[in-house]
Design a protein around this motif. Structure first.
Motif, PDB file in Angstrom:
ATOM      1  N   LYS A  19      45.561  46.644  44.280  1.00  0.00           N
ATOM      2  CA  LYS A  19      45.616  46.702  45.748  1.00  0.00           C
ATOM      3  C   LYS A  19      46.880  46.003  46.237  1.00  0.00           C
ATOM      4  N   GLU A  20      47.203  44.879  45.637  1.00  0.00           N
ATOM      5  CA  GLU A  20      48.403  44.138  46.019  1.00  0.00           C
ATOM      6  C   GLU A  20      49.669  44.944  45.699  1.00  0.00           C
ATOM      7  N   ASP A  21      49.697  45.572  44.518  1.00  0.00           N
ATOM      8  CA  ASP A  21      50.831  46.429  44.151  1.00  0.00           C
ATOM      9  C   ASP A  21      51.013  47.541  45.180  1.00  0.00           C
ATOM     10  N   LEU A  22      49.905  48.162  45.568  1.00  0.00           N
ATOM     11  CA  LEU A  22      49.955  49.266  46.520  1.00  0.00           C
ATOM     12  C   LEU A  22      50.513  48.800  47.858  1.00  0.00           C
ATOM     13  N   ASP A  23      50.071  47.630  48.314  1.00  0.00           N
ATOM     14  CA  ASP A  23      50.577  47.091  49.582  1.00  0.00           C
ATOM     15  C   ASP A  23      52.079  46.822  49.495  1.00  0.00           C
ATOM     16  N   VAL A  24      52.515  46.224  48.402  1.00  0.00           N
ATOM     17  CA  VAL A  24      53.936  45.912  48.227  1.00  0.00           C
ATOM     18  C   VAL A  24      54.748  47.199  48.127  1.00  0.00           C
TER      19      VAL A  24
END
Length: 162
Positions: A130-135
């Motif tokens: 999820k964090e990768d996707l946001d970044v």
């Protein structure tokens, strides 16, 4: 002459281009198998299906899919011949052509979409947290907005032969 890219920049550029090429190839194969369309034809239909009143001008379509006006005219003609879109002069601007998706076009998008989502999810989103996707979304949004700040391709003038 411009300075060479830094090694990190070059690695990032190659990783991006290879990823885009691999995803594009997989999506193209899926779209052809599921809907007998080219990738650009699917993009056009998907944009029309998502547009207000399910129609856009040829210029808006060309800018949205980053495609030449002449190429788009050809593709729209093929889609119209297949009964997937209609084209008509805009009532608001006699110089503009409106492209509208037909029910057959909507049905074709609906037939392709489940497999399309599966391919995109499998290749692009599954390896990301999820964090990768946001970044990644933030980074790609900034890059896209920077590129879109340039004049759209549809207003580019042709280079004249001398």
């Amino acid at each position: 002459m411009a300075d060479a890219l830094e090694p990190e920049q070059l690695d990032t550029y190659f990783a991006l281009m290879e990823s885009v090429s691999l995803l594009h190839h997989a999506v193209e194969q899926q779209v052809r198998a599921a809907g007998e369309l080219s990738y650009i034809q699917f993009q056009l239909l998907a944009r029309l299906a998502d547009a207000p009143d399910r129609q856009l001008t040829m210029t808006a379509l060309a800018d949205g899919v980053v495609y030449s006006r002449s190429g788009l005219t050809h593709q729209a003609g093929l889609l119209e011949k297949a009964g997937l879109v209609t084209r008509a002069t805009s009532p608001d601007d006699q110089r503009a052509t409106l492209v509208t998706i037909t029910q057959a076009g909507l049905d074709r998008v609906a037939a392709i979409l489940p497999g399309h989502v599966d391919v995109v999810r499998d290749l692009l989103f599954d390896p990301l947290s999820k964090e990768d996707l946001d970044v990644l979304g933030g980074i790609m949004g900034r890059v896209r907005d920077h590129m879109r700040a340039q004049p759209p391709r549809s207003v580019s003038t042709r280079k004249r032969r001398t």
